[in-house]
Design a protein around this motif. Sequence first.
Motif, mmCIF file in Angstrom:
data_model
loop_
_atom_site.group_PDB
_atom_site.id
_atom_site.type_symbol
_atom_site.label_atom_id
_atom_site.label_comp_id
_atom_site.label_asym_id
_atom_site.label_seq_id
_atom_site.Cartn_x
_atom_site.Cartn_y
_atom_site.Cartn_z
ATOM 1 N N GLN A 372 -3.491 -36.738 -34.549
ATOM 2 C CA GLN A 372 -2.630 -35.716 -33.949
ATOM 3 C C GLN A 372 -3.393 -34.402 -33.887
ATOM 4 N N LEU A 373 -3.471 -33.856 -32.690
ATOM 5 C CA LEU A 373 -4.220 -32.633 -32.447
ATOM 6 C C LEU A 373 -3.226 -31.507 -32.187
ATOM 7 N N VAL A 374 -3.319 -30.423 -32.965
ATOM 8 C CA VAL A 374 -2.423 -29.272 -32.812
ATOM 9 C C VAL A 374 -3.195 -28.144 -32.131
ATOM 10 N N LEU A 375 -2.743 -27.750 -30.963
ATOM 11 C CA LEU A 375 -3.363 -26.656 -30.214
ATOM 12 C C LEU A 375 -2.465 -25.435 -30.359
ATOM 13 N N ASP A 376 -2.882 -24.463 -31.155
ATOM 14 C CA ASP A 376 -2.036 -23.335 -31.530
ATOM 15 C C ASP A 376 -2.341 -22.107 -30.675
ATOM 16 N N ASN A 377 -1.270 -21.417 -30.220
ATOM 17 C CA ASN A 377 -1.396 -20.184 -29.424
ATOM 18 C C ASN A 377 -2.088 -20.435 -28.085
ATOM 19 N N CYS A 378 -1.410 -21.184 -27.222
ATOM 20 C CA CYS A 378 -2.007 -21.570 -25.935
ATOM 21 C C CYS A 378 -1.622 -20.659 -24.776
ATOM 22 N N GLU A 379 -0.716 -19.688 -24.986
ATOM 23 C CA GLU A 379 -0.087 -19.011 -23.856
ATOM 24 C C GLU A 379 -1.051 -18.275 -22.937
ATOM 25 N N HIS A 380 -2.184 -17.797 -23.459
ATOM 26 C CA HIS A 380 -3.117 -17.042 -22.622
ATOM 27 C C HIS A 380 -4.188 -17.930 -21.999
ATOM 28 N N LEU A 381 -4.102 -19.243 -22.283
ATOM 29 C CA LEU A 381 -5.107 -20.185 -21.773
ATOM 30 C C LEU A 381 -4.427 -21.422 -21.187
ATOM 31 N N ILE A 382 -3.304 -21.219 -20.515
ATOM 32 C CA ILE A 382 -2.489 -22.353 -20.081
ATOM 33 C C ILE A 382 -3.279 -23.322 -19.209
ATOM 34 N N GLU A 383 -3.976 -22.826 -18.203
ATOM 35 C CA GLU A 383 -4.675 -23.711 -17.271
ATOM 36 C C GLU A 383 -5.771 -24.526 -17.961
ATOM 37 N N PRO A 384 -6.721 -23.909 -18.681
ATOM 38 C CA PRO A 384 -7.761 -24.720 -19.321
ATOM 39 C C PRO A 384 -7.206 -25.644 -20.399
ATOM 40 N N VAL A 385 -6.209 -25.201 -21.152
ATOM 41 C CA VAL A 385 -5.631 -26.068 -22.181
ATOM 42 C C VAL A 385 -4.955 -27.271 -21.533
ATOM 43 N N ALA A 386 -4.205 -27.048 -20.456
ATOM 44 C CA ALA A 386 -3.547 -28.164 -19.772
ATOM 45 C C ALA A 386 -4.576 -29.161 -19.233
ATOM 46 N N GLU A 387 -5.672 -28.654 -18.704
ATOM 47 C CA GLU A 387 -6.710 -29.537 -18.153
ATOM 48 C C GLU A 387 -7.333 -30.391 -19.253
ATOM 49 N N LEU A 402 0.168 -31.778 -30.185
ATOM 50 C CA LEU A 402 1.233 -30.812 -30.406
ATOM 51 C C LEU A 402 0.690 -29.430 -30.056
ATOM 52 N N ALA A 403 1.363 -28.735 -29.142
ATOM 53 C CA ALA A 403 0.922 -27.402 -28.721
ATOM 54 C C ALA A 403 1.967 -26.376 -29.132
ATOM 55 N N THR A 404 1.517 -25.177 -29.495
ATOM 56 C CA THR A 404 2.427 -24.051 -29.682
ATOM 57 C C THR A 404 2.077 -23.007 -28.638
ATOM 58 N N SER A 405 3.097 -22.497 -27.966
ATOM 59 C CA SER A 405 2.843 -21.586 -26.852
ATOM 60 C C SER A 405 4.122 -20.831 -26.526
ATOM 61 N N ARG A 406 3.970 -19.730 -25.827
ATOM 62 C CA ARG A 406 5.143 -18.999 -25.366
ATOM 63 C C ARG A 406 5.613 -19.507 -24.011
ATOM 64 N N GLN A 407 4.899 -20.475 -23.448
ATOM 65 C CA GLN A 407 5.354 -21.145 -22.236
ATOM 66 C C GLN A 407 4.828 -22.575 -22.240
ATOM 67 N N PRO A 408 5.530 -23.505 -21.600
ATOM 68 C CA PRO A 408 5.063 -24.891 -21.565
ATOM 69 C C PRO A 408 3.731 -25.013 -20.833
ATOM 70 N N LEU A 409 2.999 -26.086 -21.122
ATOM 71 C CA LEU A 409 1.740 -26.349 -20.418
ATOM 72 C C LEU A 409 1.987 -26.831 -18.992
ATOM 73 N N GLY A 410 3.152 -27.423 -18.755
ATOM 74 C CA GLY A 410 3.498 -27.838 -17.395
ATOM 75 C C GLY A 410 2.805 -29.101 -16.944
ATOM 76 N N ILE A 411 2.491 -30.013 -17.877
ATOM 77 C CA ILE A 411 1.826 -31.263 -17.500
ATOM 78 C C ILE A 411 2.823 -32.411 -17.537
ATOM 79 N N ASP A 412 2.517 -33.467 -16.823
ATOM 80 C CA ASP A 412 3.401 -34.623 -16.747
ATOM 81 C C ASP A 412 3.529 -35.272 -18.121
#
Length: 952
Positions: A372-387, A402-412
């Motif tokens: 399980q990979l936790v990606l913390d504080n993704c909100e300022h890197l949404i595009e590269p993190v989603a990719e 598991l990601a923590t962010s102020r907005q969803p990554l928006g991936i399927d």
Amino acid sequence: MLFVRVLGPIAVEVDGRPVDLGGPVPRRFLAALSLTVGTPVSDGVLTELVWGEDRPRQAAATLRVLASRLRSALGPSARECLQRRAFGYALTVHSEWTDHGRFAGMITDGVRVLAAGDAGSAARLFENALGLWRGDPWPELDQAPDLPAERARLTELRATAVEELQAARLACGETAMAVADLSEAVSAAPFRERRWELLALGLYRSGRQAQALAEIRRVRELLVEELGVDPGPALRTLEQRMLDHDPGLLLVESPRPRGMRTETSPRTPQRPIGRVLSSFVGRDRELGLLSVLLAERRMVSLVGPAGVGKTRLAVEYCAGGADSPDRWIVRLGDVHHGDGVVTAIATALGLVQITGDPVDLVRRALTLRPGQLVLDNCEHLIEPVAEVTMLLLAASPDLRILATSRQPLGIDGEQVLVVEPLPVFGAAGGDGAAVQLLIERVRAGRPGWQPTDSDRETGRAICTSLDGLPLAIELAAARERAFGLHGIAAHLRDRLDVLGTTPRGSLSRHASLEAAIGWSVEHLTPADRAMLLRLWPFEGGFTWQGAEAVRPVGTDAGVLATLASLLDRSVIAADVTSGGTRYRLLETIRRYCRDTDPDPPATRAAHAAWARGFVADQAALLTGHRAGAAYRLLAAELPNIRAGIDYDLAHHPVHALRSAAALQFAWPVLGVLVDGRDVIRTALDTAADAGTEDRARGLLALSIVSFHAGDAREALGRAEAAMELLADPEPDRDLWLHALMFRALALTALGDRASTRSAIDRLIAEVDRLPTADWIRGCAQFGQGIALLLEGNLADAIGWLASARELSAECGHLWCQGMADVVLACSLLTPAADADTAASALTAIDRALRAFGEQSNISDALGAVYIAAYALMALSSPESAVGLRAAAIQHSERIGADPRRYTQFAHPVVLDRMERLLPAGEQRAAEQLGRQMSWTAMVALVRDSVEGISAD
């Protein structure tokens, strides 16, 4: 975590500890709620399930007591799972927290895993599922109407599990065990062909081919003799394959022991994930739900505003469980470019010597060693993190992210779990998790400190001001030694710098709450940021139309798209439960936006202009068929309207007077009489230079509000003052008719028969002189009925009241429609009233309550409930009557209304009888119980009484 068992006698565990539910009544109560986990069960349905025909007299109150006792039994960690919703009580637990939910999930997973070829895992799933079964489901609820279908569904699933367990055993090579169990299974359910099929296959693989064919012949004879049908195609095909000696029937997987796992790569010890030293408060439900979601989904995102505790929740999840899979936390807060995402992941995995393409290296590492990979504080890197996330999930089928962010990554396939602020109040009205966190953090600096009642009340105010955000609460507690709780509460009204700085070792990467909020705001697009900074004047939320009205000039983006973007970034929240979407800013973000807004006066002026126009638009609808919707909209926007009027009082007093007067019917209807009265008086005093018409409207508004507050003399004086101002009725005839109506209404409350008759005759003459709106004509007919009633002409009065009700219903004037029935009910309550007459009065009150309910009319509905108490008295329901009257008085006092204002139409002997209805001690007890009744309980008592009369 709460776990509910219903596969057998109901049993409850909290964190693995059995809970004593008490006797059969609370057990049936909880069993009824577990039938529809997460969905509210209405009071009526609950009453029927729990008591059947032996329902208590005060069913709603008894349900509240039951719920309170069960919450106490569940304890602080699980009490909030039993919630009171608008439509009833609900057991708010995930389906995995019930044995029947877990049972069904295991069966589904077992069938899927077996079809995929993993017979060993499937067998474990079926065995575990059957181990949950302790007897028939919900034995406490034999009479439940929906129970047979649900019980049949679970029973069928159990039968399926029995069969598929043996299929999995046969696939694993455990033939002897499968044949033994199948021999019992066919005897228990001889018409299930799947069991015969598996038994014959097991016998064949055991070298007992003749017995296998004999079993197939036996089931054929059974089906033909008992049901008149032949075996299905599966059995017929199996028989033919046996006769053909098909070698494929003997092929099974290697019987490898079912506990073994094979390693694909050598493992290195993982550095343990440590918890933060401070206690973790109020997130047990989220922890349990997160575990369930990560078991079901491969990509989960924790989303929420700054300071809500997303990172802390992720760390606590990762640190829990000794036998959990490998978990790595990747801190992205200090990564400022997309290229650094993969490097940060590689570093977290321990890949310190990176040669070649880091993406391939990380992908290969996670393929060989999934976890399980936790990606913390993704909100300022949404595009590269989603990719990167999509790439890694595709490369490693067993990986969970598991990601923590102020907005969803928006991936399927992403599962979003919104992390809400901590509740300030608990389910039973006590301290919620937010206050508990504040108290714990204060104690960290003051060992042995025990909060007083005043401290707790102040703590609730602080937590409310801070929106229940854990970070903000912790920073406030850090300043308690310097300012005290009362000092913090006082400073928080205007500024955030009273809060402390982030302590060393905290998981927050920001030095202060203001910095955390600024991080969110500064990363918005210019258009989104400009829109956000214009939303701070809104009180109690806003609609998209309100946001459109204050949108900055020159903004090209559509308001709906902008609001959706702000919502995605967790800087605004949305409530979609009330039928229409309302947005709101957290109070902490509101203060930040107010302090950052480049032009606060212009923003405040735009908000006031919107409120002014909104009031004018909705007030025009309050006497027609769209009145119900208009009142509901006004109720929702009342805080914004008040803020707009306050602004106009300081800058445009005449506008303030117009808005306050336009709400003349809304102030009493919405239950804000005291506030409305004060606002109108202030506006009249402030707008000294207002024109004659504006002042007359203000005086008339004060007249009608004073009438509902029980001050008939002021109501009369204000109406007559308005008439003196108007003098000539022709320029604004509707305003003159208002004055005549309000004066007549005030006179009826004063009991002056002669003056009332004169005022009503004058009103009717004016109505008949020229064409008049139907709602005013209905009010005139209502006044005529009142005048006749005061004169003792009951028969004619009833006719006029009925006409007024019918005409008002036709034109949509809900107030007059309901009031005609209230006065009619009063007139029926005489000393000689029998049960039938009292029943007619109560039925009229019920009609009035329905009209007032559509109008959202709190003030007059309480007056109707007050009269209903006297009807119950005539129906020989003394305890209910005394309690209902006390409840109406209690709720009326809270809003400044007088429920007695219509009792002049009832007989004095009837009113006096209520005071001596019960012995003194019983009277006080009934009143005390009544004062605890909710609004819903009052209306339900009236409605249930009417339904009881109809049934009789």
